[in-house]
Design a protein around this motif. Sequence first.
Motif, PDB file in Angstrom:
ATOM      1  N   LEU A  68       3.481   3.918   6.026  1.00 15.98           N
ATOM      2  CA  LEU A  68       2.907   3.727   4.693  1.00 15.98           C
ATOM      3  C   LEU A  68       3.875   4.214   3.618  1.00 15.98           C
ATOM      4  N   LEU A  69       4.465   5.371   3.900  1.00 16.93           N
ATOM      5  CA  LEU A  69       5.385   5.979   2.935  1.00 16.93           C
ATOM      6  C   LEU A  69       6.556   5.054   2.617  1.00 16.93           C
ATOM      7  N   ILE A  70       7.018   4.344   3.643  1.00 20.03           N
ATOM      8  CA  ILE A  70       8.153   3.446   3.418  1.00 20.03           C
ATOM      9  C   ILE A  70       7.673   2.079   2.945  1.00 20.03           C
ATOM     10  N   ALA A  71       6.545   1.640   3.489  1.00 19.15           N
ATOM     11  CA  ALA A  71       6.114   0.262   3.232  1.00 19.15           C
ATOM     12  C   ALA A  71       5.639   0.055   1.799  1.00 19.15           C
ATOM     13  N   GLY A  92      -5.409  -3.498   0.735  1.00 22.10           N
ATOM     14  CA  GLY A  92      -4.205  -3.830   1.475  1.00 22.10           C
ATOM     15  C   GLY A  92      -3.708  -2.638   2.272  1.00 22.10           C
ATOM     16  N   VAL A  93      -3.738  -1.469   1.641  1.00 26.18           N
ATOM     17  CA  VAL A  93      -3.298  -0.248   2.327  1.00 26.18           C
ATOM     18  C   VAL A  93      -4.180   0.011   3.544  1.00 26.18           C
ATOM     19  N   LYS A  94      -5.491  -0.155   3.345  1.00 27.53           N
ATOM     20  CA  LYS A  94      -6.418   0.109   4.458  1.00 27.53           C
ATOM     21  C   LYS A  94      -6.174  -0.830   5.619  1.00 27.53           C
ATOM     22  N   SER A  95      -6.046  -2.131   5.332  1.00 24.92           N
ATOM     23  CA  SER A  95      -5.856  -3.030   6.474  1.00 24.92           C
ATOM     24  C   SER A  95      -4.499  -2.789   7.103  1.00 24.92           C
ATOM     25  N   GLY A  96      -3.488  -2.424   6.293  1.00 25.04           N
ATOM     26  CA  GLY A  96      -2.193  -2.078   6.862  1.00 25.04           C
ATOM     27  C   GLY A  96      -2.303  -0.894   7.807  1.00 25.04           C
ATOM     28  N   PHE A  98       4.003  -5.032   9.699  1.00 21.59           N
ATOM     29  CA  PHE A  98       2.549  -5.197   9.661  1.00 21.59           C
ATOM     30  C   PHE A  98       1.912  -4.352   8.560  1.00 21.59           C
ATOM     31  N   MET A  99       2.635  -3.342   8.117  1.00 23.54           N
ATOM     32  CA  MET A  99       2.150  -2.521   7.007  1.00 23.54           C
ATOM     33  C   MET A  99       2.559  -3.161   5.680  1.00 23.54           C
ATOM     34  N   ILE A 100       3.773  -3.704   5.639  1.00 22.36           N
ATOM     35  CA  ILE A 100       4.268  -4.272   4.380  1.00 22.36           C
ATOM     36  C   ILE A 100       3.451  -5.506   3.972  1.00 22.36           C
ATOM     37  N   LEU A 101       3.157  -6.374   4.947  1.00 23.06           N
ATOM     38  CA  LEU A 101       2.516  -7.644   4.611  1.00 23.06           C
ATOM     39  C   LEU A 101       1.213  -7.514   3.824  1.00 23.06           C
ATOM     40  N   PRO A 102       0.204  -6.783   4.335  1.00 22.17           N
ATOM     41  CA  PRO A 102      -1.048  -6.705   3.561  1.00 22.17           C
ATOM     42  C   PRO A 102      -0.869  -6.018   2.212  1.00 22.17           C
ATOM     43  N   ILE A 103       0.005  -5.019   2.149  1.00 15.86           N
ATOM     44  CA  ILE A 103       0.223  -4.335   0.872  1.00 15.86           C
ATOM     45  C   ILE A 103       0.900  -5.284  -0.112  1.00 15.86           C
ATOM     46  N   TYR A 104       1.871  -6.034   0.420  1.00 10.66           N
ATOM     47  CA  TYR A 104       2.563  -6.998  -0.431  1.00 10.66           C
ATOM     48  C   TYR A 104       1.566  -8.020  -0.986  1.00 10.66           C
ATOM     49  N   ASN A 105       0.697  -8.529  -0.124  1.00 12.92           N
ATOM     50  CA  ASN A 105      -0.282  -9.519  -0.569  1.00 12.92           C
ATOM     51  C   ASN A 105      -1.171  -8.950  -1.665  1.00 12.92           C
TER      52      ASN A 105
END
Lengths: 358, 267
Positions: free
Chosen positions: B71-74, B193-197, B151-158
């Motif tokens: 999370l910290l990086i994504a 997004g963070v939660k689903s990531g 998998f963490m970046i994608l939902p946050i990005y969206n």
Amino acid sequence: MRKLVQAFVTVFVISFLLIFIVNRLNAAEGYAGNNTITVYNWGEYIDPDLIDQFEEETGIKVIYETFDSNEAMMVKIDQGGTAYDIAVPSEYAIERMKENDALIPLDHSKLPNLKNIDERFLDLAFDPGNEYSVPYFWGTVGIVYNPTMLEEGRTFTSWDDLWAPDLKNQILLVDGAREVIGFGLNSLHYSLNDTNKDHLQEAKDKLVKLQPNIKAIVGDEIKMLMVNEDAPIGVVWSGDAADMMWENENLDYAVPEEGSNLWFDNMVIPKTAKNVDGAHKFINFMLDAEVAAQNADYVGYSTPNKAAMELLPEETVTDERFYPSPELTDKLEVYENLGPDMLNYYNELYLEFKMHAK
Amino acid sequence: MVKDRNWYLVPYVVFIVLFVVLPIVLIVYYSFFDIHGDFTFENYIKFFTPVYLKMALSSFWYAFLITAFSLLIAYPTAYFLTKLKYKQLWLLLIIVPSWINLLLKAYAFIGIFGTYGFANAMLETFGIGRQQLLFTDFSFIFVSVYIFIPFMILPIYNALDKLNPSLVDASKDLGASNWTTFSHVIFPLTLDGVKSGCQVVFIPALSLFMLTRLIAGNRVITLGTAVEQHFLVTQNWGMGSTIAVFLIIIMVFIMVISGSRKRGIKL
């Protein structure tokens, strides 16, 4: 979207075309549909040239698949999805497969080359009279070490040498419950097949004390790690040690004098076989003196084939590290099938030992 | 009319029953049997012994660390991605490594982190000297984060990409500092997004098993290792299933507490 569909359709069409062409080619070479055998062997455990030679001599096509543990192999044969005609289990796995009725008895009249096998390795406890199995390779469990990375003159004649306090974070172990608990038992002068829970507990407690010296417990990667000099000491099977020594000449191997494991990998015909006749032909082919010698030379494990040993270089067969003297051989023990309860207990202890990593 | 429409559900229901409900029922069923096939509660009693509890705790701890570092990086990565000109291309570059087989990546890292590997060669040129990287907590978490991070970046990005930029402008117009804008506007609106990531990373991280041997050299023992051992080596399917039951319970629990309440973004 349309482009995507087009791309998929193209891939499918090309794949089908290729399969069709391969099929035609095989037919042209005389491999009829039924004339195949499926061999299920350990990884890197046969000279691939020999498969070609067998195909040429007999016209039987070999489908070759590999596994990396007896347990995984047994599960796959139990499930019966693939018609394996040959499998190469270790001795304790054969006992279990016999109990489960998973093997077809061998027809010795179809295996004239069986006479090539050293009598020492025939008619053993796990398969009296070789009713179901023929030995393929045999070996020991021992210590592979790199003298250039250790202080001069250090040897490993006893398992206790591993517990030396100056070997912190230097040892790699092969990831096997019976191997690890086994050398723990051996170091206490108990049998490898001990079922006395006090003895086992004692072995586990002793192994926990080894933890500071252990760098990692790994699988097949141990070969690569030892060759790359990532660690100076490893507890491994003799065949793996031979492979490593082939690639890194600094390495040496020793079987501690308290005794160790003597193992056999054996060719069997599992119940899933569709081409029993072809399977016999394959076993007989592998028992041929010249074939067995070429295979032993390639794989680097010790062959049980007496006729093949005469064809191997003198220095190979007189190397006591891999063809140990009778005095040491007497102290080696074959794993017995201890039954599911005991096996479970071994593994529980092994898991507890692993948990003590920190 | 309604009846007609129910027919469309058939493939879906069949799929769910065959590949979701049935396996779970089977796992629960197997967890009540010992190696001899006798009915027993012993597996559950055994789970509450120190060995397995410690294992559960350590799995939890490592999964938490992996999720936290991801999370910290994504989050910053995803944030900067949305600001870039060719963001779709950059996103693709981040996703591509996740198409490579996990085992292949793990083996590559054995080479990189080895005593004479690339990482140590770099350390040596910088004058730090060789370190043991392989078989440490560091390498285990590093490689896991590397594997899970797409998998963490994608939902946050969206979530960030869908964020209405006028809200950020409004916040700034009203005198909020950059930090206040982030903590009171941007972050709460991308929380889903963070939660689903986190779910997508934490849940598989809980049952990692290949990496524990390849990268951590069995110095890290997770519940996944124990499940693998019970199914393949001991053939004690009962105990393996019992651990799997607990993993499922933990996962459901995580899904519930991190469940999205469908707020934000819906503008």
